[in-house]
Scaffold this motif. Structure first.
Motif, PDB file in Angstrom:
ATOM      1  N   THR A  70       0.824  -1.213   0.000  1.00 21.33           N
ATOM      2  CA  THR A  70       0.000   0.000   0.000  1.00 21.33           C
ATOM      3  C   THR A  70       0.854   1.256   0.000  1.00 21.33           C
ATOM      4  OG1 THR A  70      -1.882  -1.063   1.098  1.00 21.33           O
ATOM      5  CG2 THR A  70      -1.663   1.313   1.377  1.00 21.33           C
ATOM      6  N   LEU A  71       1.859   1.289   0.866  1.00 18.76           N
ATOM      7  CA  LEU A  71       2.702   2.476   0.963  1.00 18.76           C
ATOM      8  C   LEU A  71       3.544   2.659  -0.294  1.00 18.76           C
ATOM      9  CD1 LEU A  71       3.687   2.011   4.694  1.00 18.76           C
ATOM     10  CD2 LEU A  71       2.326   3.893   3.775  1.00 18.76           C
ATOM     11  N   HIS A  72       4.022   1.552  -0.858  1.00 13.79           N
ATOM     12  CA  HIS A  72       4.812   1.640  -2.085  1.00 13.79           C
ATOM     13  C   HIS A  72       3.966   2.190  -3.227  1.00 13.79           C
ATOM     14  CE1 HIS A  72       7.816   0.746  -5.084  1.00 13.79           C
ATOM     15  NE2 HIS A  72       6.968  -0.034  -5.746  1.00 13.79           N
ATOM     16  N   GLU A  73       2.753   1.697  -3.349  1.00 11.98           N
ATOM     17  CA  GLU A  73       1.869   2.158  -4.426  1.00 11.98           C
ATOM     18  C   GLU A  73       1.491   3.629  -4.256  1.00 11.98           C
ATOM     19  OE1 GLU A  73      -1.390  -0.543  -4.327  1.00 11.98           O
ATOM     20  OE2 GLU A  73      -0.149  -2.277  -4.898  1.00 11.98           O
ATOM     21  N   ALA A  74       1.451   4.110  -3.007  1.00 13.57           N
ATOM     22  CA  ALA A  74       1.101   5.508  -2.743  1.00 13.57           C
ATOM     23  C   ALA A  74       2.292   6.451  -2.892  1.00 13.57           C
ATOM     24  CB  ALA A  74       0.510   5.637  -1.344  1.00 13.57           C
ATOM     25  N   GLY A  75       3.474   5.897  -3.113  1.00 14.12           N
ATOM     26  CA  GLY A  75       4.654   6.738  -3.254  1.00 14.12           C
ATOM     27  C   GLY A  75       5.192   7.263  -1.946  1.00 14.12           C
ATOM     28  N   VAL A  76       4.897   6.576  -0.853  1.00  9.04           N
ATOM     29  CA  VAL A  76       5.390   6.972   0.469  1.00  9.04           C
ATOM     30  C   VAL A  76       6.662   6.185   0.775  1.00  9.04           C
ATOM     31  CG1 VAL A  76       4.883   7.019   2.934  1.00  9.04           C
ATOM     32  CG2 VAL A  76       3.076   7.533   1.280  1.00  9.04           C
ATOM     33  N   PHE A  77       7.710   6.880   1.161  1.00  8.26           N
ATOM     34  CA  PHE A  77       8.964   6.216   1.508  1.00  8.26           C
ATOM     35  C   PHE A  77       8.785   5.435   2.810  1.00  8.26           C
ATOM     36  CE2 PHE A  77      13.054   6.121   3.728  1.00  8.26           C
ATOM     37  CZ  PHE A  77      13.853   5.520   2.768  1.00  8.26           C
ATOM     38  N   VAL A  78       9.336   4.228   2.846  1.00 10.45           N
ATOM     39  CA  VAL A  78       9.153   3.359   4.008  1.00 10.45           C
ATOM     40  C   VAL A  78      10.514   2.871   4.510  1.00 10.45           C
ATOM     41  CG1 VAL A  78       8.006   1.318   4.932  1.00 10.45           C
ATOM     42  CG2 VAL A  78       6.980   2.563   3.028  1.00 10.45           C
ATOM     43  N   ALA A  79      10.673   2.874   5.826  1.00 16.15           N
ATOM     44  CA  ALA A  79      11.801   2.219   6.486  1.00 16.15           C
ATOM     45  C   ALA A  79      11.231   1.270   7.529  1.00 16.15           C
ATOM     46  CB  ALA A  79      12.736   3.239   7.142  1.00 16.15           C
ATOM     47  N   SER A  80      11.889   0.131   7.706  1.00 15.24           N
ATOM     48  CA  SER A  80      11.404  -0.868   8.669  1.00 15.24           C
ATOM     49  C   SER A  80      12.574  -1.561   9.337  1.00 15.24           C
ATOM     50  CB  SER A  80      10.553  -1.941   7.977  1.00 15.24           C
ATOM     51  OG  SER A  80       9.333  -1.425   7.512  1.00 15.24           O
ATOM     52  N   ASN A  81      12.333  -2.004  10.561  1.00 13.67           N
ATOM     53  CA  ASN A  81      13.247  -2.939  11.205  1.00 13.67           C
ATOM     54  C   ASN A  81      12.880  -4.354  10.806  1.00 13.67           C
ATOM     55  OD1 ASN A  81      14.881  -1.183  12.625  1.00 13.67           O
ATOM     56  ND2 ASN A  81      13.614  -1.222  14.459  1.00 13.67           N
ATOM     57  N   LEU A  82      13.871  -5.183  10.615  1.00 11.47           N
ATOM     58  CA  LEU A  82      13.645  -6.603  10.375  1.00 11.47           C
ATOM     59  C   LEU A  82      14.592  -7.374  11.290  1.00 11.47           C
ATOM     60  CD1 LEU A  82      11.750  -8.147   8.486  1.00 11.47           C
ATOM     61  CD2 LEU A  82      13.668  -8.447   6.921  1.00 11.47           C
ATOM     62  N   MET A  83      14.027  -7.998  12.327  1.00 15.56           N
ATOM     63  CA  MET A  83      14.835  -8.728  13.295  1.00 15.56           C
ATOM     64  C   MET A  83      15.036 -10.151  12.775  1.00 15.56           C
ATOM     65  SD  MET A  83      13.540  -7.258  16.983  1.00 15.56           S
ATOM     66  CE  MET A  83      11.787  -7.229  16.668  1.00 15.56           C
ATOM     67  N   LEU A  84      16.149 -10.332  12.059  1.00 17.51           N
ATOM     68  CA  LEU A  84      16.414 -11.639  11.459  1.00 17.51           C
ATOM     69  C   LEU A  84      16.716 -12.697  12.512  1.00 17.51           C
ATOM     70  CD1 LEU A  84      18.661 -10.655   8.417  1.00 17.51           C
ATOM     71  CD2 LEU A  84      16.213 -11.121   8.454  1.00 17.51           C
ATOM     72  N   TRP A  85      17.201 -12.267  13.655  1.00  9.51           N
ATOM     73  CA  TRP A  85      17.637 -13.231  14.660  1.00  9.51           C
ATOM     74  C   TRP A  85      16.876 -12.995  15.965  1.00  9.51           C
ATOM     75  CZ3 TRP A  85      19.917 -15.865  11.237  1.00  9.51           C
ATOM     76  CH2 TRP A  85      20.716 -15.268  10.270  1.00  9.51           C
ATOM     77  N   ARG A  86      16.236 -14.042  16.450  1.00 10.68           N
ATOM     78  CA  ARG A  86      15.555 -13.990  17.741  1.00 10.68           C
ATOM     79  C   ARG A  86      15.943 -15.242  18.528  1.00 10.68           C
ATOM     80  NH1 ARG A  86      10.886 -17.249  17.836  1.00 10.68           N
ATOM     81  NH2 ARG A  86      10.302 -18.080  15.786  1.00 10.68           N
ATOM     82  N   PRO A  87      15.766 -15.233  19.842  1.00 12.55           N
ATOM     83  CA  PRO A  87      16.264 -16.349  20.661  1.00 12.55           C
ATOM     84  C   PRO A  87      15.736 -17.716  20.234  1.00 12.55           C
ATOM     85  CG  PRO A  87      15.731 -14.500  22.056  1.00 12.55           C
ATOM     86  CD  PRO A  87      15.277 -14.130  20.689  1.00 12.55           C
ATOM     87  N   ASP A  88      14.487 -17.787  19.766  1.00 15.69           N
ATOM     88  CA  ASP A  88      13.906 -19.066  19.375  1.00 15.69           C
ATOM     89  C   ASP A  88      13.798 -19.197  17.856  1.00 15.69           C
ATOM     90  OD1 ASP A  88      13.302 -19.804  22.141  1.00 15.69           O
ATOM     91  OD2 ASP A  88      11.831 -18.192  22.036  1.00 15.69           O
TER      92      ASP A  88
END
Length: 380
Positions: free
Chosen positions: A322-340
């Motif tokens: 949705t945000l990409h189609e609206a032309g809104v810049f997006v930043a996100s965290n992606l926690m690739l590593w978690r304890p489990d």
């Protein structure tokens, strides 16, 4: 009573600015002192003493910066300061006992949102009153920790004075910029996060909003006084609900911006995937939305359940689209590593990257924040 409030200013310290305003509104004096990092502790202590304070407050919001601010407290004592030194902020509130045990330079910690309690503390120090009557205070008395009454969260955020801003306005691409908040608290109770634990220290609802008119008045004031045209909302959860709530908030802001005759502006927000809907985004985009920090965290269904996120991978995917189609810049965290975490989690996250190759993600691991449910489980 003259307070010196010390904290980092790399992204405008709204806590220091807000408490400075609260103290001044109550008839006390306050000075904001910038602290630029751990190597700056002695210099920051000297700048603090140059302000000739009766008491010093340390803004210990972030776990990673706590040791540097404790170094400032120790340097103050080494330089002969004998006044009251108190720490506050999210990390200090949740780790009060530990900080007081490990830092003899500290006299107290103020837990929770300190708009009222720092004024109560300043008045008590002036009058020689019992400090244990200050809401939210934690004191070290001998080898024991003593607590004052539970504080209450400010419910009417419109009644609070705007933050004091005495440093030059920061800029983004040459555009004068300001941080501000339109709400406090978060509706989420994510297991990796300590925001809910911080909120539970005080009575009152988890999340509260300023009126759109009050927000627009601050924005208009910043525009007139500092030329601000780009606003970064630091709310933990700007939209605060589903589609209906988002549309209502967007409409209220649009009307308030028009009432204040704001010139063309741009703004950034933080949001959860379940708050992102095409018509909400479009309504906000029309009044200046250009950037969203979106709380994806993980694209793995087991990971989201482990994090108590109450959202699904499909909602995260839809929000990004949705945000990409609206032309809104997006930043996100992606926690690739978690304890489990498993290789299956990693596979799902890599799949998200493949679906959104243009998307900006910050990669990282889960960090054990003080007071977060996940941290408590790991400690056990």
């Amino acid at each position: 009573m003259r307070f010196a409030l010390v904290g980092p200013t790399n992204e405008e310290n709204l806590a220091v600015g807000t408490l400075t305003s609260a103290l001044r509104a109550a008839g006390h004096d306050a000075a904001a002192i910038a602290f630029d990092g751990r190597g700056d502790s002695v210099a920051a202590a000297q700048r603090t003493l140059d302000a000739r304070p009766d008491a010093v407050g340390l803004s210990v919001a972030f776990q990673a910066g706590a040791s540097g601010l404790l170094d400032v407290a120790a340097a103050l004592r080494d330089l002969g300061f004998a006044g009251h030194v108190v720490a506050g902020g999210q990390f200090a509130s949740l780790a009060a006992d530990t900080l007081l045990r490990e830092s003899p330079a500290l006299d107290a910690v103020l837990g929770g949102e300190a708009d009222e309690s720092i004024v109560r503390l300043a008045t008590a120090l002036c009058d020689g009153a019992r400090l244990l009557e200050v809401p939210g205070i934690v004191l070290r008395l001998g080898t024991e920790m003593w607590r004052g009454p539970q504080p209450a969260k400010p419910r009417d955020l419109d009644a609070l004075p705007f933050p004091t801003r005495e440093t030059p306005a920061p800029s983004c691409a040459g555009v004068p910029t300001a941080s501000l908040v339109a709400s406090r608290g978060c509706r989420g109770r994510c297991s990796f996060c300590s925001i809910a634990a911080f909120g539970a220290l005080a009575e009152g609802p988890a999340r509260r909003e300023r009126s759109a008119g009050n927000v627009a008045r601050e924005m208009a004031l910043l525009g007139r006084e500092r030329g601000t045209r780009f606003f970064v909302f630091q709310d933990d959860d700007f939209l605060g609900g589903g589609r209906a709530a988002g549309l209502a908030r967007a409409a209220a802001l649009a009307a308030a911006f028009a009432d204040e005759r704001l010139p063309p502006i741009a703004f950034a927000i933080k949001a959860r995937p379940d708050g992102i809907h095409p018509d909400v985004v479009e309504a906000l985009r029309r009044v200046g939305l250009v950037q969203v920090f979106l709380g994806i965290e993980t694209a793995s269904a087991p990971g989201l359940r482990a994090f108590d996120r109450t959202v699904t991978p499909a909602q995260g995917h839809a929000a990004l689209a949705t945000l990409h189609e609206a032309g809104v810049f997006v930043a996100s965290n992606l926690m690739l590593w978690r304890p489990d975490g498993t290789l299956g989690d990693l596979h799902e996250n890599l799949g998200l990257l493949a679906d959104f190759p243009e998307q900006l993600f910050n990669f990282g691991r889960v960090e054990p924040y003080e007071g977060a449910p996940l941290s408590l489980r790991l400690a056990r």
